[in-house]
Design an enzyme around this catalytic site. Structure first.
Site, PDB file in Angstrom:
ATOM      1  N   GLN A  17       7.785  13.633  -4.683  1.00 15.38           N
ATOM      2  CA  GLN A  17       6.925  12.708  -3.943  1.00 15.38           C
ATOM      3  C   GLN A  17       7.668  12.207  -2.707  1.00 15.38           C
ATOM      4  OE1 GLN A  17       6.294   9.040  -3.595  1.00 15.38           O
ATOM      5  NE2 GLN A  17       7.351   8.075  -5.301  1.00 15.38           N
ATOM      6  N   SER A  33       5.374 -10.405 -11.658  1.00 16.21           N
ATOM      7  CA  SER A  33       3.929 -10.611 -11.567  1.00 16.21           C
ATOM      8  C   SER A  33       3.196  -9.878 -12.688  1.00 16.21           C
ATOM      9  CB  SER A  33       3.426 -10.123 -10.203  1.00 16.21           C
ATOM     10  OG  SER A  33       2.020 -10.205 -10.126  1.00 16.21           O
ATOM     11  N   GLY A  38      -0.343  -9.306 -15.727  1.00 16.66           N
ATOM     12  CA  GLY A  38      -0.782  -7.976 -16.117  1.00 16.66           C
ATOM     13  C   GLY A  38      -0.910  -7.056 -14.912  1.00 16.66           C
ATOM     14  N   GLN A  41      -4.002  -2.853 -11.038  1.00 18.76           N
ATOM     15  CA  GLN A  41      -4.545  -1.532 -10.730  1.00 18.76           C
ATOM     16  C   GLN A  41      -3.796  -0.480 -11.535  1.00 18.76           C
ATOM     17  OE1 GLN A  41      -4.229  -0.407  -6.630  1.00 18.76           O
ATOM     18  NE2 GLN A  41      -5.263   1.557  -6.904  1.00 18.76           N
ATOM     19  N   GLY A  67       1.373   5.666  -8.048  1.00 17.98           N
ATOM     20  CA  GLY A  67       1.730   4.428  -8.735  1.00 17.98           C
ATOM     21  C   GLY A  67       3.137   4.370  -9.282  1.00 17.98           C
ATOM     22  N   GLU A  68       4.063   5.135  -8.715  1.00 17.78           N
ATOM     23  CA  GLU A  68       5.417   5.122  -9.276  1.00 17.78           C
ATOM     24  C   GLU A  68       6.059   3.747  -9.207  1.00 17.78           C
ATOM     25  OE1 GLU A  68       9.806   7.055  -8.527  1.00 17.78           O
ATOM     26  OE2 GLU A  68       8.046   8.316  -8.186  1.00 17.78           O
ATOM     27  N   ARG A  69       5.775   3.002  -8.154  1.00 15.23           N
ATOM     28  CA  ARG A  69       6.367   1.670  -8.023  1.00 15.23           C
ATOM     29  C   ARG A  69       5.917   0.767  -9.171  1.00 15.23           C
ATOM     30  NH1 ARG A  69       5.032  -3.079  -5.067  1.00 15.23           N
ATOM     31  NH2 ARG A  69       6.884  -4.226  -4.393  1.00 15.23           N
ATOM     32  N   ARG A  70       4.628   0.838  -9.525  1.00 13.97           N
ATOM     33  CA  ARG A  70       4.122   0.042 -10.651  1.00 13.97           C
ATOM     34  C   ARG A  70       4.741   0.504 -11.975  1.00 13.97           C
ATOM     35  NH1 ARG A  70      -1.709   1.604  -9.196  1.00 13.97           N
ATOM     36  NH2 ARG A  70      -0.664   2.691  -7.491  1.00 13.97           N
ATOM     37  N   GLU A 103      -1.619   8.351   0.828  1.00 16.64           N
ATOM     38  CA  GLU A 103      -1.704   7.020   0.223  1.00 16.64           C
ATOM     39  C   GLU A 103      -0.628   6.094   0.781  1.00 16.64           C
ATOM     40  OE1 GLU A 103      -1.666   4.802  -4.142  1.00 16.64           O
ATOM     41  OE2 GLU A 103      -1.140   6.911  -3.984  1.00 16.64           O
TER      42      GLU A 103
END
Length: 360
Positions: A17, A33, A38, A41, A67-70, A103
């Site tokens: 990525q 957070s 929770g 997304q 969504g790797e950061r999440r 993205e």
């Protein structure tokens, strides 16, 4: 669309990525957070093939699409499951890569160097793809893509400062046009705090770029008598003209101190005309001052060009990808202001290298 709660241990990051760096402090804020409110997304994953699942020696069932950061924040928060959308795996590796680039690029999450390497990969792996096609695909101009590609000529040292935001993109483009030795010389000067900001760095790098491919002006001892006389005439004329400008300083100071009501009576019927006159003077002063900044940059760059730093810094040469045509950029005019893409507070500070983690 079904959201599933999947074990984090079954999810594998996408090794190819485009994101390479992110702010650890911001990641910790996200983790805090998520623990409190929770995940807002869900991330997107795809089923991995059996041959892919053992690529790193561990068995994984899914690979992150977005969504790797999440996902990393969940790990930092010591959570065992994460909400996911499982998408059909009907894209090629390059198509998935493009989707990830789109993205991150549209959210301005990528550093300039990450963008440059992403564009380079798409050009290399695409079938006859050109910069203009890539630009259109991501809603950018061809010049934007080419200028990013030009950054691949930066040495590793400069790339690190660009990634951190300590050096702005416009300055980086100018530095990228320099030889590795000249890049090292500029960085040495920059690390000493020689530039008040990115604007000065742009002017200096641009001046050095103009000089590095030219023969340095003759030293006085190498000149003919005619050349010496010509240089002396130019020197006297330039200094005399600037000194004349200084002479009107007193007149301007008196005008600035004058009583507005009395001056209005004295200029009755001519106020608009005199305002236009003063605006022309102010515009000329701004242009002259901007040009003298160019002069200062050329004078300092000349010293570096004369020293030939490439002879001392050959080891700093950075590998450069296939060349792409780059439209020239010159320093902006006196009314404009150049700002780096990242935080300006880090301008003159040589930062530590970011953690080589990734995020979407």
């Amino acid at each position: 669309m079904t959201i599933q709660s999947l074990p984090i241990s079954e999810i594998h990051r996408n090794e190819r990525q485009p994101r390479e760096y992110f702010d650890p402090a911001a990641l910790q804020e996200l983790a805090d957070s998520i623990k409190r409110f929770g995940l807002m997304q869900p991330i997107e994953v795809r089923p991995m093939q059996p041959s892919e699942a053992r690529a790193d020696g561990e068995v994984h069932v899914y690979e992150i699409v977005a969504g790797e950061r999440r996902w990393r924040a969940h790990q930092l928060a010591e959570l065992t499951h994460i909400n996911c959308i499982v998408s059909a795996d009907d894209l090629t590796g390059l198509e998935r890569f493009k989707r990830s680039v789109a993205e991150n690029l549209n959210r301005a999450d990528m550093t300039p160097m990450e963008e440059a390497r992403a564009f380079r990969r798409i050009l290399d792996e695409g079938d006859g793809v050109e910069a203009g096609v890539v630009a259109k695909e991501f809603g950018k101009s061809t010049q934007y893509v080419n200028l990013r590609l030009a950054l691949l000529a930066l040495t590793d040292e400069v790339q690190q400062h660009v990634n951190s935001g300590a050096i702005g993109t416009q300055a980086a483009v100018q530095i990228a046009a320099l030889t590795p030795g000249n890049q090292a010389a500029v960085m040495k000067k920059w690390a000493k705090g020689a530039f008040a900001g990115d604007n000065e760095l742009v002017h200096f790098a641009y001046a050095l770029k103009q000089q590095q491919g030219q023969t340095i002006a003759l030293l006085v001892e190498d000149m003919t008598p005619e050349q010496r006389e010509e240089r002396q005439r130019e020197r006297v004329t330039a200094r005399r003209n600037i000194d004349k400008i200084e002479q009107v300083l007193g007149l301007l100071e008196d005008l600035g101190k004058a009583d507005p009501m009395k001056l209005a009576l004295a200029l009755e019927g001519e106020v608009g005309k005199r305002m236009a006159q003063m605006d022309r003077v102010a515009d000329a002063v701004a242009k002259a001052r901007w040009n003298l900044r160019q002069v200062k940059a050329h004078a300092e760059a000349r010293e570096i060009a004369r020293l030939n730093p490439d002879a001392e810094h050959k080891s700093l040469a950075a590998p450069v990808g296939p060349e792409a045509p780059v439209e020239p950029q010159v320093p902006v005019g006196p009314e404009a202001s150049i700002r780096p893409k990242r935080a300006a507070s880090a301008k003159r500070k040589a930062p530590a290298k970011r953690a080589a983690s990734t995020a979407v």
